[in-house]
Design a protein around this motif. Structure first.
Motif, PDB file in Angstrom:
ATOM      1  N   PHE A  89      10.793  31.685 -56.120  1.00  0.00           N
ATOM      2  CA  PHE A  89      11.422  30.851 -57.142  1.00  0.00           C
ATOM      3  C   PHE A  89      10.643  29.553 -57.251  1.00  0.00           C
ATOM      4  N   TYR A  90      10.525  29.005 -58.460  1.00  0.00           N
ATOM      5  CA  TYR A  90       9.896  27.692 -58.652  1.00  0.00           C
ATOM      6  C   TYR A  90      10.176  27.200 -60.065  1.00  0.00           C
ATOM      7  N   ARG A  91       9.792  25.963 -60.324  1.00  0.00           N
ATOM      8  CA  ARG A  91       9.867  25.383 -61.665  1.00  0.00           C
ATOM      9  C   ARG A  91       8.446  25.176 -62.160  1.00  0.00           C
ATOM     10  N   SER A  92       8.258  25.311 -63.471  1.00  0.00           N
ATOM     11  CA  SER A  92       6.933  25.080 -64.040  1.00  0.00           C
ATOM     12  C   SER A  92       7.057  24.335 -65.360  1.00  0.00           C
ATOM     13  N   ALA A  93       5.937  23.780 -65.762  1.00  0.00           N
ATOM     14  CA  ALA A  93       5.857  23.099 -67.057  1.00  0.00           C
ATOM     15  C   ALA A  93       4.409  23.152 -67.530  1.00  0.00           C
ATOM     16  N   ASN A  94       4.248  23.014 -68.834  1.00  0.00           N
ATOM     17  CA  ASN A  94       2.901  22.848 -69.374  1.00  0.00           C
ATOM     18  C   ASN A  94       2.471  21.419 -69.090  1.00  0.00           C
ATOM     19  N   LEU A  95       1.258  21.268 -68.610  1.00  0.00           N
ATOM     20  CA  LEU A  95       0.724  19.965 -68.242  1.00  0.00           C
ATOM     21  C   LEU A  95      -0.129  19.431 -69.393  1.00  0.00           C
ATOM     22  N   ARG A  96       0.263  18.271 -69.916  1.00  0.00           N
ATOM     23  CA  ARG A  96      -0.484  17.633 -70.999  1.00  0.00           C
ATOM     24  C   ARG A  96      -1.725  16.930 -70.451  1.00  0.00           C
ATOM     25  N   ALA A  97      -2.640  16.577 -71.337  1.00  0.00           N
ATOM     26  CA  ALA A  97      -3.875  15.876 -70.947  1.00  0.00           C
ATOM     27  C   ALA A  97      -3.573  14.545 -70.261  1.00  0.00           C
ATOM     28  N   ASP A  98      -2.472  13.888 -70.648  1.00  0.00           N
ATOM     29  CA  ASP A  98      -2.142  12.588 -70.041  1.00  0.00           C
ATOM     30  C   ASP A  98      -1.416  12.732 -68.692  1.00  0.00           C
ATOM     31  N   GLY A  99      -1.235  13.965 -68.225  1.00  0.00           N
ATOM     32  CA  GLY A  99      -0.588  14.202 -66.937  1.00  0.00           C
ATOM     33  C   GLY A  99       0.907  14.409 -67.014  1.00  0.00           C
ATOM     34  N   SER A 100       1.498  14.205 -68.178  1.00  0.00           N
ATOM     35  CA  SER A 100       2.940  14.433 -68.310  1.00  0.00           C
ATOM     36  C   SER A 100       3.206  15.931 -68.524  1.00  0.00           C
ATOM     37  N   CYS A 101       4.450  16.299 -68.338  1.00  0.00           N
ATOM     38  CA  CYS A 101       4.837  17.707 -68.428  1.00  0.00           C
ATOM     39  C   CYS A 101       5.790  17.948 -69.591  1.00  0.00           C
ATOM     40  N   GLU A 102       5.703  19.143 -70.151  1.00  0.00           N
ATOM     41  CA  GLU A 102       6.612  19.562 -71.225  1.00  0.00           C
ATOM     42  C   GLU A 102       6.935  21.046 -71.055  1.00  0.00           C
ATOM     43  N   ARG A 103       7.985  21.476 -71.698  1.00  0.00           N
ATOM     44  CA  ARG A 103       8.388  22.883 -71.688  1.00  0.00           C
ATOM     45  C   ARG A 103       8.692  23.391 -70.274  1.00  0.00           C
ATOM     46  N   TRP A 104       9.590  22.698 -69.594  1.00  0.00           N
ATOM     47  CA  TRP A 104       9.985  23.091 -68.248  1.00  0.00           C
ATOM     48  C   TRP A 104      10.683  24.449 -68.264  1.00  0.00           C
ATOM     49  N   ALA A 105      10.459  25.209 -67.202  1.00  0.00           N
ATOM     50  CA  ALA A 105      11.119  26.510 -67.045  1.00  0.00           C
ATOM     51  C   ALA A 105      11.401  26.759 -65.577  1.00  0.00           C
ATOM     52  N   ARG A 106      12.477  27.475 -65.325  1.00  0.00           N
ATOM     53  CA  ARG A 106      12.772  27.957 -63.978  1.00  0.00           C
ATOM     54  C   ARG A 106      12.187  29.368 -63.917  1.00  0.00           C
ATOM     55  N   ARG A 107      11.479  29.667 -62.830  1.00  0.00           N
ATOM     56  CA  ARG A 107      10.760  30.938 -62.706  1.00  0.00           C
ATOM     57  C   ARG A 107      11.224  31.717 -61.480  1.00  0.00           C
ATOM     58  N   CYS A 108      11.181  33.024 -61.611  1.00  0.00           N
ATOM     59  CA  CYS A 108      11.489  33.927 -60.509  1.00  0.00           C
ATOM     60  C   CYS A 108      10.479  35.070 -60.567  1.00  0.00           C
ATOM     61  N   SER A 109       9.831  35.330 -59.444  1.00  0.00           N
ATOM     62  CA  SER A 109       8.829  36.392 -59.376  1.00  0.00           C
ATOM     63  C   SER A 109       9.155  37.338 -58.232  1.00  0.00           C
ATOM     64  N   LEU A 110       9.087  38.625 -58.511  1.00  0.00           N
ATOM     65  CA  LEU A 110       9.265  39.657 -57.494  1.00  0.00           C
ATOM     66  C   LEU A 110       7.879  40.162 -57.102  1.00  0.00           C
ATOM     67  N   TRP A 111       7.536  39.936 -55.843  1.00  0.00           N
ATOM     68  CA  TRP A 111       6.237  40.342 -55.323  1.00  0.00           C
ATOM     69  C   TRP A 111       6.404  41.586 -54.458  1.00  0.00           C
ATOM     70  N   TRP A 112       5.444  42.495 -54.576  1.00  0.00           N
ATOM     71  CA  TRP A 112       5.477  43.784 -53.916  1.00  0.00           C
ATOM     72  C   TRP A 112       4.232  43.900 -53.044  1.00  0.00           C
ATOM     73  N   LEU A 113       4.393  44.269 -51.793  1.00  0.00           N
ATOM     74  CA  LEU A 113       3.249  44.472 -50.915  1.00  0.00           C
ATOM     75  C   LEU A 113       2.695  45.872 -51.139  1.00  0.00           C
TER      76      LEU A 113
END
Length: 132
Positions: A89-113
Motif C-alpha cells: 500500500f502507498y500514496r502517489s502523486a504526479n510530480l510537477r517540475a516545481d516539485g509540487s504534487c498533484e493528482r494524489w491517489a491511494r495505491r494497492c499492489s498485489l505482488w506474486w513470487l
C-alpha cells in the motif's frame, strides 16, 4: 494498518520494485515491463479504467509522452499474505517540475513470487484529496 504486522525486508524489496515501475525507462521497455508484470497482470487505474499487461506493453510503444510523467510515492506499507504473495500500500502523486504534487491517489499492489522474482499481479489506484 492497525493490527497488521509488517515485514520490513519485504517492504524494501517490493517498494523498490514498485518504484522501478514508476521510471520512464522501465515504462518504455517491453522487456523490463515483462520482468515486472506478471503475465496475468490486471490494473484498475486511478481513473477507473482497467488495463492488462498487453495494454501496458502496447502503451510502451505508443504513448511516449504519457510515459514521461514523474511520480512521487510515499507512505509504503506491506503485508505478506502467504509465502508467495504480498500486498503493498502507498500514496502517489504526479510530480510537477516545481516539485509540487498533484493528482494524489491511494495505491494497492498485489505482488506474486514467481521463478522470475516478485512480479506485480494486480494494482488499483483511487483518487484522494491533496495531502497537506
Amino acid at each position: 494498518m492497525k493490527g497488521w504486522s509488517e515485514d520490513s525486508t519485504l517492504l524494501t524489496v517490493l517498494a523498490a520494485r514498485e518504484r522501478g515501475l514508476h521510471q520512464p525507462m522501465v515504462r518504455r521497455s517491453p522487456k523490463a515491463i515483462c520482468q515486472y508484470l506478471h503475465p496475468d497482470f490486471y490494473e484498475v487505474g486511478r481513473s477507473g479504467q482497467h488495463y492488462t499487461r498487453d495494454d501496458v506493453l502496447k502503451s510502451a510503444y505508443e504513448d511516449q509522452a504519457g510515459l514521461d510523467i514523474r511520480i512521487h510515492a510515499e507512505g509504503d506499507y506491506c503485508r505478506r499474505l502467504s509465502a508467495g504473495s504480498a500486498l503493498l500500500f502507498y500514496r502517489s502523486a504526479n510530480l510537477r517540475a516545481d516539485g509540487s504534487c498533484e493528482r494524489w491517489a491511494r495505491r494497492c499492489s498485489l505482488w506474486w513470487l514467481t521463478p522470475h522474482g516478485w512480479q506485480l499481479r494486480f494494482h488499483q489506484g483511487a483518487p484522494i484529496g491533496s495531502l497537506s
